[in-house]
Every structure is written in C-alpha cells, then in structure tokens.
Design a protein around this motif. Structure first.
Motif, short mmCIF file in Angstrom:
data_model
loop_
_atom_site.label_atom_id
_atom_site.label_comp_id
_atom_site.label_asym_id
_atom_site.label_seq_id
_atom_site.Cartn_x
_atom_site.Cartn_y
_atom_site.Cartn_z
N VAL A 144 0.86 -1.18 0.00
CA VAL A 144 0.00 0.00 0.00
C VAL A 144 0.90 1.23 0.00
N HIS A 145 0.85 2.01 -1.07
CA HIS A 145 1.65 3.23 -1.14
C HIS A 145 0.87 4.41 -0.58
N LYS B 247 -7.88 -1.41 -4.69
CA LYS B 247 -7.95 -0.27 -5.60
C LYS B 247 -9.00 0.75 -5.12
N GLY B 248 -10.17 0.24 -4.77
CA GLY B 248 -11.28 1.10 -4.39
C GLY B 248 -10.97 1.92 -3.15
N ALA C 256 -9.28 7.25 -0.92
CA ALA C 256 -8.39 8.04 -0.05
C ALA C 256 -7.62 9.10 -0.83
N GLY C 257 -7.81 9.13 -2.14
CA GLY C 257 -7.15 10.14 -2.94
C GLY C 257 -5.79 9.75 -3.49
N ILE C 258 -5.51 8.47 -3.50
CA ILE C 258 -4.23 7.99 -4.04
C ILE C 258 -4.24 8.17 -5.58
N PRO C 259 -3.21 8.77 -6.15
CA PRO C 259 -3.17 8.91 -7.61
C PRO C 259 -2.94 7.56 -8.31
N ASP C 260 -3.26 7.51 -9.60
CA ASP C 260 -3.17 6.26 -10.37
C ASP C 260 -1.81 5.58 -10.28
#
Ligand SMILES: [Zn+2]
Ligand SMILES: [Zn+2]
Length: 433
Positions: A221-222, A308-309, A314-318
């Motif tokens: 998880v980044h 992914k969802g 949480a606003g994580i970029p692609d």
C-alpha cells in the motif's frame, strides 16, 4: 545381512499366508514389526529438513532395492521412485514424504532427535513433528508386505519418496521432472497423513475436497509520507491499509456463497518507523485458503477491487495504487475421488474393523499430495488420515498438534494399522478394481 534377514522374513511370511484375509496380513506385519520399529526410531532420530533429505532418501532407496524394487534416485531434488513390476495389472502410486522441520524436539522420547541444522542463519534442532517418519515407515512396511504377498496380486507398484512437502515444493519438483512421462501414468494414487486428533488404530476418510488450496499474497500500500503532526499533508498508508484489512473481512462474509469455504487472513502488517512520521508504504501479508478454483478466482478479484477502491477513495493517484502480488505457484486443494474412497474404506474396514474407519471433516490445511491428481491426466487419488494419538492423550486437555515440539505418534499400533489398511487397499485395487 539385511538381504538375508529379509529373505527369511519373506519365506516365513509366505508360510504363514494362505489367503489375503486380515489375520494372515497381521501375521506378516507382526513378524516384520521389530525391523520396522527399529527403522522408525532411527528415522525419528535423524530428520532432515526440506530439500536436505539426502541421507533419508538414500536409506529409503536402499531399502526398496533390497526387496527387489527398481529405484531411480535424485528425481526432482532428493526424490526417489521405486517400481515393482508384478505382471499385468493396474499401476498404483503410493507416496510418502520425507522431510522434517526446523523445531527443537521436546518429547523426551528415548529416541528423540539429536540432529541440528542451520536455518535462517541459526543453529536449530530438526524434528519429525509432522509424522513424516511414520509415513516413511508405513510405506516401507507396506512395500515389504506387498513383496511378501506378490503371488496374491498383479500390477505395478510405484512408490514415491517425495522431498520438500513442508514447503509445498516436492510434488511439483517430481512431476516437473517428468514423473508420469518417465514411469507411466498411474491408475490410482494413494497417500496418508498422520492425524494428531484421531486415535491410534483408527483411520479417517473424507470425500471430495479435504484440504485447501493454499497460497500467500502480498499487498504493498503506497501513500504520501509527512510529519505525524501534519496529517493533512499526507495520504496516510497506515489508515488505507487498516481500511483494506477491515474490508477484506467482507470477502468471506459478504461475497462468498454461505455454503462454500474460504479463508482470507492478514497475518502481518509492516510499515512505519516512528510515532511522529507518517510513512509512505505499508505491506500486508496474507494467507488465502480455498477449495474450488472459481472461489479462488473470486477471492483474488475482490482483493484487487477492494485495494484499488479504498486507495482511490483516499485520494491515491493512479501511479501509486496498491500493488497486489499473488504467487505464481501454489498448492492446489486436495480432492479425494469418491469411488476410490469407497473402495479404500471397504478395504480398511476389512483390515481393522468398520468401527475404526471414520469419516473426517475437510480442513483448511494444505498438502502437496494434491498435485499428483491435479495434472492433466486427472488420476483418481486419495489422501487419508492415520490415527496416531493414544486415547488418554485425546481425553486430556493437552493435545499437541502437528508441528508441535511435543507431537509424536504411538509407534507400533499406528504402524500396524497403516500397513494393514494399505495392503488391504492395494490388494483390493490390484485385484478387483
Ligand atoms: Zn507438516
Ligand atoms: Zn506433513
């Protein structure tokens, strides 16, 4: 010397046997018991861990050669294949595993293991804590009995000494080395595993799926790191990972059909260094257990969707979405062929009495024996449970399980039971199937 001893054993045994009725088999087994118990205790004292089974496999190979098997050594690691051709008839594979575990034995048995090995840079004792020493001895005892009774069956006995069961690698190593291409496709495959919760003298059979498909998976998880006092400047992977852990619980409870089975366990969370630093990465380590392939696929799909969802929410970029890594190699679920279970149950009841043959529930443990029936040839296979515990132990509130430093089977009665069941089952399959 051993050859001479064995010849005497065979002659004596043949004098004792007039038909394949259980009492005759017991005469044969009883006569061989001192030899086999000695073999068992020696094996128990000298466990070798996965992929190090050099002396163990050499010993098994020598034992089979002495009774007339043609043996191929070092087949898929330290694997051995012993073939005994005895006229026209089916080919039956019977597998034993050979590896012990890196465990300091605490049984206090007079024949407790004295071996050690270096494991992950540490000196540690080795122990047959999964009963593979009992598996090997039952296998050898069955081989010796079948050779002594060779006038009562026709066919080919294919005995496999498999390495590296504990790391789920050995069956694949032997199959990928060309087991079926080189030695022929067996008509049936059988094996057994010691049960720590079934009484010695009993055996247990389950039909269909009895053990699970087992695999591990990693999720990275980044996030975006920041000062712990400035969470608004981060995208916190600890929080995202926590939400993923909770959402993963809904796969079994909400996505899986209630009558199916699966396990999704997060066994490890790694991330962060200090309370006042929001890290940029958290790793989750999972174990996944399933029976059916379609359930396995569904679990994989949902894990990916949840990761992914949650990250997107949480606003994580692609470019920083979680990485989900499933292993390429895994141990498939064990499936016991229904007809073969019926035939073996009947033979077992003849050998040890109907009351000692029980129906066992499926477990979420894994066993790479499953792979012998999982090739494109789809041969019918059965892995059954061998009772190993004394009654008093089962009635106590302290029952050591497999892989416990305190676990050990009752040697003599367990061995006799296994050999009686195996020989009766093999005679039934060679002669009547
Ligand atoms: Zn084990
Ligand atoms: Zn085992």
């Amino acid at each position: 010397m051993r050859i001479f001893t064995y010849s005497l054993f065979v002659v004596f045994s043949l004098l004792c046997i007039s038909a394949s009725h259980p009492p005759a088999i017991y005469t044969l087994i009883n006569a061989d018991m001192p030899y086999l118990l000695d073999f068992y205790k020696t094996r128990h004292q000298q466990p070798e861990i996965s992929l190090q089974e050099k002396e163990t496999s050499a010993t098994l190979a020598k034992e089979l050669e002495q009774i007339g098997f043609s043996v191929t050594r070092n087949f898929g690691g330290y694997g051995i294949v012993g073939i005994y051709k005895n006229g026209q008839g089916p080919t039956i594979l019977y597998r034993t595993d050979m590896d012990g575990l890196p465990i300091n034995e605490k049984t206090q048995l007079p024949y407790q293991s004295k071996q050690t090995t270096t494991y992950n840079g540490q000196e540690i004792g080795t122990m047959h804590a999964c009963g593979h020493d009992m598996h090997m001895t039952s296998w050898l005892g069955t081989a010796r009995a079948m050779v002594a009774m060779k006038n009562q069956w026709k066919g080919t006995l294919m005995l496999i000494g498999q390495p590296a069961e504990e790391i789920g690698a050995g069956a694949r190593l032997m199959l990928e080395a060309g087991l079926y291409q080189k030695f022929g496709v067996p008509d049936y495959g059988i094996g057994l595993h010691c049960s720590p919760t079934l009484e010695t003298g009993k055996v247990g059979f389950g039909k269909g799926y009895t053990m699970a498909n087992t695999e591990m998976a990693d999720i990275v998880v980044h996030g975006v790191g920041a000062h712990g006092a400035s969470p608004h400047m981060s995208i916190d992977p600890v929080v995202i990972a926590s939400m993923i852990v909770m959402d993963l619980q809904t796969i079994v409870s909400r996505n899986l059909k209630p009558t199916e089975s699966a396990v999704v366990t997060v066994g490890a969370i790694e991330g962060g260094i200090k309370g006042n630093i929001i890290p940029d990465k958290v790793t989750l380590k999972l174990t996944i257990r399933t029976y059916k392939e379609e359930v396995r696929q569904m679990v994989h799909k949902r894990i990916e969707e949840i990761c992914k969802g949650v990250a997107i929410a949480a606003g994580i970029p692609d470019n920083l979405l979680p990485e989900v890594n499933f292993p390429k190699k895994f141990t498939p679920a064990n499936y016991n062929n229904e007809d073969l279970v019926d035939a073996m149950t009947k033979a077992a009841a003849k050998a040890i009495g109907k009351e000692n043959v029980v129906v066992t529930e499926p477990l979420m443990l894994g066993e790479d024996f499953a792979m012998y029936g999982h090739t494109k040839e789809k041969i019918p296979t059965v892995l059954y449970w061998l009772g190993t515990a004394p009654k008093a132990r089962l009635e106590s509130d302290n029952i050591p399980g497999l892989h416990s430093p305190y676990y050990y089977p009752v040697p003599e009665n367990t061995l006799k039971t296994a050999i009686a069941v195996n020989t009766n089952a093999l005679l039934e399959l060679f002669n009547n199937k």
